[in-house]
Write a protein that holds these residues in place. Structure first.
Motif, mmCIF file in Angstrom:
data_model
loop_
_atom_site.group_PDB
_atom_site.id
_atom_site.type_symbol
_atom_site.label_atom_id
_atom_site.label_comp_id
_atom_site.label_asym_id
_atom_site.label_seq_id
_atom_site.Cartn_x
_atom_site.Cartn_y
_atom_site.Cartn_z
ATOM 1 N N VAL A 174 -49.751 8.141 3.279
ATOM 2 C CA VAL A 174 -49.277 6.803 3.640
ATOM 3 C C VAL A 174 -50.345 5.829 3.151
ATOM 4 N N MET A 175 -49.931 4.795 2.424
ATOM 5 C CA MET A 175 -50.875 3.785 1.944
ATOM 6 C C MET A 175 -50.495 2.447 2.573
ATOM 7 N N VAL A 176 -51.476 1.774 3.149
ATOM 8 C CA VAL A 176 -51.238 0.459 3.748
ATOM 9 C C VAL A 176 -51.917 -0.590 2.866
ATOM 10 N N LEU A 177 -51.158 -1.552 2.385
ATOM 11 C CA LEU A 177 -51.725 -2.614 1.544
ATOM 12 C C LEU A 177 -51.713 -3.934 2.326
ATOM 13 N N GLU A 178 -52.905 -4.470 2.581
ATOM 14 C CA GLU A 178 -52.996 -5.767 3.278
ATOM 15 C C GLU A 178 -53.018 -6.881 2.245
ATOM 16 N N VAL A 179 -52.142 -7.857 2.427
ATOM 17 C CA VAL A 179 -52.053 -8.962 1.462
ATOM 18 C C VAL A 179 -52.277 -10.302 2.179
ATOM 19 N N MET A 180 -52.435 -11.372 1.403
ATOM 20 C CA MET A 180 -52.647 -12.693 2.015
ATOM 21 C C MET A 180 -51.355 -13.212 2.643
ATOM 22 N N GLY A 181 -51.497 -14.236 3.439
ATOM 23 C CA GLY A 181 -50.354 -14.786 4.180
ATOM 24 C C GLY A 181 -50.832 -15.066 5.586
ATOM 25 N N GLU A 260 -56.441 -1.953 7.926
ATOM 26 C CA GLU A 260 -57.253 -0.799 8.328
ATOM 27 C C GLU A 260 -56.895 -0.360 9.755
ATOM 28 N N ARG A 261 -56.733 -1.360 10.645
ATOM 29 C CA ARG A 261 -56.383 -1.043 12.045
ATOM 30 C C ARG A 261 -55.056 -0.296 12.124
ATOM 31 N N VAL A 262 -54.070 -0.827 11.387
ATOM 32 C CA VAL A 262 -52.733 -0.231 11.414
ATOM 33 C C VAL A 262 -52.775 1.173 10.795
ATOM 34 N N ALA A 263 -53.558 1.329 9.740
ATOM 35 C CA ALA A 263 -53.666 2.642 9.087
ATOM 36 C C ALA A 263 -54.216 3.685 10.072
ATOM 37 N N GLU A 264 -55.267 3.307 10.805
ATOM 38 C CA GLU A 264 -55.864 4.242 11.782
ATOM 39 C C GLU A 264 -54.850 4.675 12.824
ATOM 40 N N LYS A 265 -54.115 3.681 13.353
ATOM 41 C CA LYS A 265 -53.132 3.985 14.418
ATOM 42 C C LYS A 265 -52.020 4.867 13.870
ATOM 43 N N LEU A 266 -51.557 4.557 12.660
ATOM 44 C CA LEU A 266 -50.438 5.330 12.110
ATOM 45 C C LEU A 266 -50.857 6.757 11.789
ATOM 46 N N THR A 270 -48.707 9.723 13.286
ATOM 47 C CA THR A 270 -47.866 10.535 12.383
ATOM 48 C C THR A 270 -48.531 11.859 11.998
ATOM 49 N N GLY A 271 -49.848 11.904 12.136
ATOM 50 C CA GLY A 271 -50.569 13.095 11.679
ATOM 51 C C GLY A 271 -50.674 13.141 10.152
ATOM 52 N N LYS A 272 -50.261 12.074 9.495
ATOM 53 C CA LYS A 272 -50.312 12.051 8.030
ATOM 54 C C LYS A 272 -51.586 11.353 7.542
ATOM 55 N N ASP A 273 -52.116 11.870 6.468
ATOM 56 C CA ASP A 273 -53.265 11.255 5.830
ATOM 57 C C ASP A 273 -52.889 9.810 5.466
ATOM 58 N N THR A 274 -53.681 8.844 5.918
ATOM 59 C CA THR A 274 -53.324 7.431 5.695
ATOM 60 C C THR A 274 -54.543 6.675 5.182
ATOM 61 N N ARG A 275 -54.337 5.841 4.194
ATOM 62 C CA ARG A 275 -55.434 5.037 3.633
ATOM 63 C C ARG A 275 -55.003 3.571 3.612
ATOM 64 N N SER A 276 -56.001 2.677 3.674
ATOM 65 C CA SER A 276 -55.650 1.257 3.570
ATOM 66 C C SER A 276 -56.418 0.617 2.417
#
Ligand code: F6P
Length: 357
Positions: A174-181, A260-266, A270-276
Motif C-alpha cells: 500500500v502506498m500513501v501519497l500526501e499532496v498539497m491542498g 505518514e500517520r495514515v500509513a502507520e495506522k493502515l 491491514t497487516g500489509k506493508d505500507t509506505r508513505s
C-alpha cells in the motif's frame, strides 16, 4: 504610462506566463512595466524593482517560479488562515505609497492567492489603483473556475502516482501519497482520479481508517495486492486533528505528516506493508503545463486591459472558457471547496474509488 506588477504568496507554475502576458500587452500600448521584487516588500523604500522590457521576458513563458521572486511572509501579511483578517499597518501602506507615487505608477497588478488579494483589497480601499490576478495551485478561490498552476500540480501528482504504482505492484504494498491542498482537496481529487488512485482522502470528507482498511483488505482478497492512496495535506485525522510540521513563525501553520500517520495506522489495521511519500514542493516547482502557460498569459493580458479601462478593484477571473473579471471584494475569503456530494466525487465513487466515508 507606467504600470507595476508583483507576485505575492507561495509561487506557482505559470507566474512567469502572467508576467509575459503583462509585459507583452503593455508594450503594445507603449506602456512601461515595473516589476517589484519579492512581493509587496519591493514597494518599501527605497523600492526594489526592475524595469521589465519585452527582451527581459523572452523565454519565460515556459519557466517555473517567478523572475520577480515572491514571499508569503513580511510586512504586508493581512491574513493567517481563513477569515482571520488583520489590517496591514497604515504606516507600512503610507511608506509604500510614497515609493509608488514617486515612481509615477498608474496601476499595480497584484498576482496572489486569498491572503495576497486581501492585502490588495486593503490597498485598493486606501486609494491605490489595484488590479488583482488570482494565483493558487490549490485552485480554491471561489470567484474563478480555475487558476493557473493547478493543472501543473495535478500533472506532477499523476506522474508521482504512476511511479508509485510500479513499485507498489512489485512489492504488493500500500502506498500513501500526501499532496498539497490546505483547505480544499482539488489537487488530491483530480490527481488521484487521473493517476488511478484506489483511495482519495480530502479535507472536505471525513474518513474512517477502518473503512479504508476494509476496502484495502477486500481488494487484496480479490487479487489486487497493491493499493494507491492519495491524501491532501489538509485532511483531518478521524479524531479531527490536522497534522502540522511547525507553526511557520509569522505565517500560516505548515501542514505535513498526515500521509505518514495514515500509513502507520493502515499497516496496523491491514497487516500489509505500507509506505508513505510526500510530494511537497515538487508540485509547485518546475515548468508549467501548456494549459497553465496559456491561462497565465491570458490572465496577464486581461490585467493590462482592465488597467487600460481603469477598472481598479477588479480581479481577473476565468469562467466558462472566458477570461473576465469580478470585484476583488467578491474573490477574497470565499473558498471553493470540493462538494462531498458533487459530480466529481460521485464520478470517482462510480468508478470504485474509496473516499473513506
Ligand atoms: O497555498 C498553497 C500551498 O501550496 C499549500 O497547499 C501549502 O500548504 C502551502 O502553500 C505551502 O507553503 P510554503 O511554501 O510556505 O511551505
Amino acid at each position: 504610462m507606467r504600470i507595476g506588477i508583483l507576485n505575492s504568496g507561495g509561487d506557482c507554475p505559470g507566474l512567469n506566463a502572467v508576467i509575459h502576458g503583462v509585459v507583452g500587452a503593455a508594450h503594445q500600448l507603449g506602456w512601461e512595466v515595473i516589476g517589484f521584487k519579492d512581493g509587496f516588500e519591493g514597494l518599501l523604500p527605497p523600492g526594489d524593482f526592475k524595469i521589465l522590457k519585452p527582451s527581459d521576458t523572452i523565454g519565460i513563458l515556459k519557466l517555473g517560479g517567478t523572475i520577480l521572486g515572491s514571499t508569503n511572509k513580511g510586512h504586508f501579511a493581512a491574513k493567517v488562515g481563513v477569515g482571520n483578517v488583520a489590517e496591514v499597518p497604515s504606516q507600512i501602506i503610507e511608506k509604500a505609497k510614497r515609493t509608488f507615487d514617486q515612481m509615477g505608477i498608474s496601476a499595480l497588478i497584484i498576482v496572489g492567492g486569498d491572503g495576497s488579494l486581501t492585502t490588495a483589497l486593503q490597498l485598493y480601499h486606501a486609494g491605490w489603483p489595484i488590479i488583482g490576478v488570482p494565483k493558487t495551485i490549490d485552485n480554491d478561490l471561489s470567484a474563478t473556475a480555475m487558476t493557473f498552476g493547478f493543472d501543473s500540480a495535478v500533472t506532477t501528482v499523476v506522474d508521482g502516482l504512476d511511479r508509485l504504482n510500479t513499485t507498489a505492484e512489485s512489492h504488493k504494498r500500500v502506498m500513501v501519497l500526501e499532496v498539497m491542498g490546505r483547505h480544499a482537496g482539488w489537487i488530491a481529487l483530480w490527481g488521484g482520479i487521473a493517476g488511478g488512485a484506489n483511495v482519495i482522502l480530502l479535507p472536505e470528507i471525513p474518513f474512517s481508517l477502518e473503512k479504508v482498511a476494509d476496502f484495502i483488505k477486500d481488494r487484496d482478497s480479490r487479487g489486487h495486492h497493491a493499493s494507491l492512496i492519495v491524501i491532501a495535506e489538509g485532511a483531518k485525522m478521524p479524531s479531527g486533528d490536522i497534522v502540522t510540521v511547525d507553526s511557520n513563525k509569522g505565517g500560516e501553520v505548515r501542514l505535513g505528516g498526515i500521509g505518514e500517520r495514515v500509513a502507520e495506522k493502515l499497516e496496523a489495521l491491514t497487516g500489509k506493508d505500507t509506505r508513505s511519500c510526500t510530494l511537497g514542493h515538487l508540485q509547485r516547482g518546475g515548468a508549467p503545463t501548456a494549459l497553465d502557460r496559456i491561462l497565465g498569459m491570458r490572465f496577464g493580458v486581461k490585467a493590462v486591459k482592465l488597467a487600460a479601462e481603469g477598472a481598479f478593484g477588479k480581479m481577473v477571473s476565468y469562467q466558462s472558457y472566458h477570461v473576465g473579471s469580478v470585484p476583488i471584494e467578491d474573490a477574497v475569503n470565499q473558498l471553493r471547496l470540493v462538494e462531498p456530494d458533487g459530480e466529481v466525487v460521485q464520478a470517482a465513487k462510480a468508478v470504485g474509488i474509496c473516499m473513506g466515508d
